[in-house]
Motif scaffolding. Structure first.
Motif, PDB file in Angstrom:
ATOM      1  N   PRO A  38     -39.783  19.183  42.239  1.00  0.00           N
ATOM      2  CA  PRO A  38     -40.719  19.956  41.415  1.00  0.00           C
ATOM      3  C   PRO A  38     -40.061  20.910  40.439  1.00  0.00           C
ATOM      4  O   PRO A  38     -40.728  21.414  39.535  1.00  0.00           O
ATOM      5  CB  PRO A  38     -41.544  20.722  42.447  1.00  0.00           C
ATOM      6  N   ALA A  39     -38.782  21.195  40.601  1.00  0.00           N
ATOM      7  CA  ALA A  39     -38.104  22.124  39.700  1.00  0.00           C
ATOM      8  C   ALA A  39     -36.607  21.887  39.770  1.00  0.00           C
ATOM      9  O   ALA A  39     -36.103  21.376  40.776  1.00  0.00           O
ATOM     10  CB  ALA A  39     -38.416  23.574  40.086  1.00  0.00           C
ATOM     11  N   PRO A  40     -35.864  22.235  38.713  1.00  0.00           N
ATOM     12  CA  PRO A  40     -34.397  22.124  38.788  1.00  0.00           C
ATOM     13  C   PRO A  40     -33.850  23.044  39.870  1.00  0.00           C
ATOM     14  O   PRO A  40     -34.348  24.156  40.069  1.00  0.00           O
ATOM     15  CB  PRO A  40     -33.942  22.559  37.388  1.00  0.00           C
ATOM     16  N   GLY A  41     -32.830  22.568  40.561  1.00  0.00           N
ATOM     17  CA  GLY A  41     -32.211  23.383  41.603  1.00  0.00           C
ATOM     18  C   GLY A  41     -33.119  23.673  42.775  1.00  0.00           C
ATOM     19  O   GLY A  41     -32.909  24.646  43.500  1.00  0.00           O
ATOM     20  N   PHE A  42     -34.116  22.838  43.016  1.00  0.00           N
ATOM     21  CA  PHE A  42     -35.094  23.086  44.087  1.00  0.00           C
ATOM     22  C   PHE A  42     -34.414  23.112  45.458  1.00  0.00           C
ATOM     23  O   PHE A  42     -34.470  24.104  46.183  1.00  0.00           O
ATOM     24  CB  PHE A  42     -36.180  22.013  44.042  1.00  0.00           C
ATOM     25  N   GLY A  43     -33.739  22.021  45.801  1.00  0.00           N
ATOM     26  CA  GLY A  43     -33.006  21.987  47.071  1.00  0.00           C
ATOM     27  C   GLY A  43     -31.814  22.920  47.066  1.00  0.00           C
ATOM     28  O   GLY A  43     -31.447  23.495  48.095  1.00  0.00           O
TER      29      GLY A  43
ATOM     30  N   ILE B  27     -33.026  26.453  47.953  1.00  0.00           N
ATOM     31  CA  ILE B  27     -33.340  26.536  49.378  1.00  0.00           C
ATOM     32  C   ILE B  27     -32.046  26.529  50.189  1.00  0.00           C
ATOM     33  O   ILE B  27     -31.875  27.298  51.141  1.00  0.00           O
ATOM     34  CB  ILE B  27     -34.260  25.378  49.793  1.00  0.00           C
ATOM     35  N   GLY B  28     -31.119  25.659  49.804  1.00  0.00           N
ATOM     36  CA  GLY B  28     -29.823  25.617  50.483  1.00  0.00           C
ATOM     37  C   GLY B  28     -29.046  26.904  50.322  1.00  0.00           C
ATOM     38  O   GLY B  28     -28.347  27.351  51.245  1.00  0.00           O
ATOM     39  N   ALA B  29     -29.173  27.538  49.147  1.00  0.00           N
ATOM     40  CA  ALA B  29     -28.480  28.806  48.911  1.00  0.00           C
ATOM     41  C   ALA B  29     -28.971  29.885  49.866  1.00  0.00           C
ATOM     42  O   ALA B  29     -28.180  30.688  50.369  1.00  0.00           O
ATOM     43  CB  ALA B  29     -28.691  29.249  47.463  1.00  0.00           C
ATOM     44  N   MET B  30     -30.283  29.914  50.117  1.00  0.00           N
ATOM     45  CA  MET B  30     -30.799  30.874  51.092  1.00  0.00           C
ATOM     46  C   MET B  30     -30.195  30.622  52.473  1.00  0.00           C
ATOM     47  O   MET B  30     -29.915  31.562  53.220  1.00  0.00           O
ATOM     48  CB  MET B  30     -32.323  30.782  51.166  1.00  0.00           C
TER      49      MET B  30
ATOM     50  N   PHE C  74     -30.427  16.229  49.203  1.00  0.00           N
ATOM     51  CA  PHE C  74     -31.557  16.982  49.759  1.00  0.00           C
ATOM     52  C   PHE C  74     -32.863  16.222  49.587  1.00  0.00           C
ATOM     53  O   PHE C  74     -33.635  16.066  50.528  1.00  0.00           O
ATOM     54  CB  PHE C  74     -31.646  18.341  49.056  1.00  0.00           C
ATOM     55  N   TRP C  75     -33.105  15.715  48.409  1.00  0.00           N
ATOM     56  CA  TRP C  75     -34.415  15.160  48.058  1.00  0.00           C
ATOM     57  C   TRP C  75     -34.565  13.703  48.513  1.00  0.00           C
ATOM     58  O   TRP C  75     -35.511  13.363  49.233  1.00  0.00           O
ATOM     59  CB  TRP C  75     -34.605  15.269  46.554  1.00  0.00           C
ATOM     60  N   ALA C  76     -33.635  12.860  48.083  1.00  0.00           N
ATOM     61  CA  ALA C  76     -33.765  11.429  48.371  1.00  0.00           C
ATOM     62  C   ALA C  76     -33.262  11.065  49.764  1.00  0.00           C
ATOM     63  O   ALA C  76     -33.944  10.372  50.520  1.00  0.00           O
ATOM     64  CB  ALA C  76     -33.018  10.621  47.314  1.00  0.00           C
TER      65      ALA C  76
ATOM     66  N   LEU D 237     -26.432  20.127  51.661  1.00  0.00           N
ATOM     67  CA  LEU D 237     -27.740  19.854  51.084  1.00  0.00           C
ATOM     68  C   LEU D 237     -28.531  18.877  51.948  1.00  0.00           C
ATOM     69  O   LEU D 237     -29.736  19.025  52.125  1.00  0.00           O
ATOM     70  CB  LEU D 237     -27.571  19.281  49.678  1.00  0.00           C
ATOM     71  N   MET D 238     -27.858  17.885  52.501  1.00  0.00           N
ATOM     72  CA  MET D 238     -28.542  16.930  53.356  1.00  0.00           C
ATOM     73  C   MET D 238     -29.046  17.607  54.631  1.00  0.00           C
ATOM     74  O   MET D 238     -30.172  17.375  55.074  1.00  0.00           O
ATOM     75  CB  MET D 238     -27.609  15.767  53.699  1.00  0.00           C
ATOM     76  N   GLY D 239     -28.212  18.448  55.217  1.00  0.00           N
ATOM     77  CA  GLY D 239     -28.617  19.147  56.435  1.00  0.00           C
ATOM     78  C   GLY D 239     -29.797  20.064  56.197  1.00  0.00           C
ATOM     79  O   GLY D 239     -30.709  20.163  57.038  1.00  0.00           O
ATOM     80  N   VAL D 240     -29.813  20.744  55.052  1.00  0.00           N
ATOM     81  CA  VAL D 240     -30.933  21.622  54.716  1.00  0.00           C
ATOM     82  C   VAL D 240     -32.198  20.791  54.498  1.00  0.00           C
ATOM     83  O   VAL D 240     -33.288  21.169  54.930  1.00  0.00           O
ATOM     84  CB  VAL D 240     -30.607  22.465  53.474  1.00  0.00           C
ATOM     85  N   GLY D 241     -32.048  19.637  53.827  1.00  0.00           N
ATOM     86  CA  GLY D 241     -33.198  18.763  53.627  1.00  0.00           C
ATOM     87  C   GLY D 241     -33.752  18.248  54.941  1.00  0.00           C
ATOM     88  O   GLY D 241     -34.972  18.207  55.147  1.00  0.00           O
TER      89      GLY D 241
END
Length: 404
Positions: free
Chosen positions: A170-175, A178-181, A148-150, A207-211
């Motif tokens: 910015p926080a653990p489990g950030f992506g 968001i992916g869970a939603m 998600f991030w990189a 996670l990549m698709g959500v990112g």
């Protein structure tokens, strides 16, 4: 709160945050979630001692709680025929099968689509992956920091020119969150589709698709301009009322007044600089755009003369859009958080109190209560008895190490 997911049963074979947090949201909204955990250690999150940047300590494992509230836990050995048979029996009575296991692991455990649908042809089968179900890296594991991030371009877009490394999320489990939603929304759509057509679908979220979706506008502009998306040079956006300014006590004021000419006269009066309204450098949009640097420097100098408390008071009547950059503790204590129930009080099984962020969707003007996560195998006997197993059969499974 209206329990819009009441009557829906979800069978989860997943761990960590990305996928479990999706069913946690649905559980907050009334769904029954049966979480299958490793027979000995449980969800790997139970043993997580550090996020990589911060220790996980205290009497409450809040990271586990975030992703597993309201669930029922059954600790089960899926590598045995008896354990697998229990999963199949539960799948037969479930609406959704939810997993984050890699394709090769799903195949090895015999919990892939065909395996589960052999026992429930209309079940919705949902997969959360790192990079997607297809492609050369489909069978490679990942985390939100990576996929998600990189990999999706977020980290690179946040880098300054002189940075020698990417920033952490910015926080653990950030992506993950968001992916869970995204998974939760996809499952609700799939349930609606099955209600209308009788067809159970396969739901895939990565996670990549959500990112990539989160970066969607930046990627579209990048492709159009053939230029990677990045931070504005020197932090300047071309609009002095879109950006940040530091106060005398070191706090940050953030502005996002997209219609600069509409708000420029008002902000000049609030700042005690009415002469800037008719300054030839700032008389219209073209002039302000051409002289953004000068305007930003003037605003920065003025904002630096007052404290945050003073600017809160002076800007209280400003009709433009602005906010204070807050810490996580300040965000939790924000009057808007309290007024809208954005945080919920929770108690562990032993009565220890703590707080969790509430599900971000509210129904009928009430936030969903964020319940606690289960103890490992807390509902094991109850779930097995619901399948018709008597106590002797359950005890035999325990002795054989198939259930905890």
């Amino acid at each position: 709160m209206t329990a819009v997911m009441k009557g829906v049963r979800i069978l989860e074979v997943a761990e960590h945050t990305f996928v479990p947090a999706a069913s946690a949201l649905l559980a907050d909204w009334g769904a029954e979630v049966i979480k299958i955990e490793h027979v000995e250690r449980g969800d790997a999150m139970r043993g997580l001692a550090s996020t990589g940047t911060s220790p996980v300590s205290g009497s409450v494992h809040v990271l586990l709680e975030h992703s597993n509230r309201h669930k029922k836990s059954l600790a089960l050995d899926l590598t045995t025929d008896e354990g697998l048979d229990i999963v199949y029996q539960l799948a037969a009575t479930s609406d959704v099968f939810l997993t984050n296991k890699l394709p090769r692991v799903r195949s090895k455990l015999k919990i892939d689509v065909a395996d589960i649908r052999a026992h429930n042809p209309n079940i919705i089968y949902a997969r959360g992956t790192g990079q997607g179900e297809r492609g050369p890296d489909a069978d490679s594991g990942s985390y939100d920091f990576l996929a998600f991030w990189a990999r999706a371009g977020i980290a690179a877009a946040l880098m300054d020119a002189d940075d020698d490394r990417i920033r952490f999320p910015p926080a653990p489990g950030f992506g993950d969150s968001i992916g869970a939603m995204t998974i939760a929304g996809g499952l609700m759509g799939a349930l609606y589709h099955r209600e209308r057509t009788g067809e159970g679908t396969i739901v895939d979220v990565s996670l990549m698709g959500v990112g990539l979706w989160a970066m969607g506008q930046g990627i579209a502009l990048s492709l159009q301009l053939d230029t990677p998306w990045g931070q504005p040079p020197n932090g300047r956006t071309g609009n002095p009322l879109v950006g940040t300014y530091r106060t005398a006590d070191g706090r940050i004021l953030a502005f996002s007044c997209l219609q600069v000419t509409r708000y420029w006269p008002e902000i000049c009066r609030i700042l005690g600089r009415p002469e800037l309204i008719d300054d030839p450098r700032f008389v219209d949009h073209a002039a302000i755009s051409a002289n953004t640097g000068a305007a930003s420097d003037i605003l920065a100098a003025v904002f630096a003369q007052g404290t945050l408390a003073q600017w809160r008071e002076r800007l209280s009547g400003f009709s433009g859009q602005w906010a204070v950059s807050q810490t996580t503790l300040e965000a939790a204590a924000d009057p808007q958080s309290a007024g809208n129930g954005f945080l919920q009080d929770v108690q562990t099984a032993d009565g220890t109190s703590f707080q969790l962020v509430a599900a971000p969707v509210q129904y009928n003007e009430r936030p969903a209560a964020a319940g606690r996560s289960p103890e490992l195998n807390e509902h094991g006997d109850e779930i097995l008895q619901s399948l018709g197993l008597d106590w002797d059969a359950i005890l035999n499974l325990k002795i054989k190490g198939i259930v905890a």
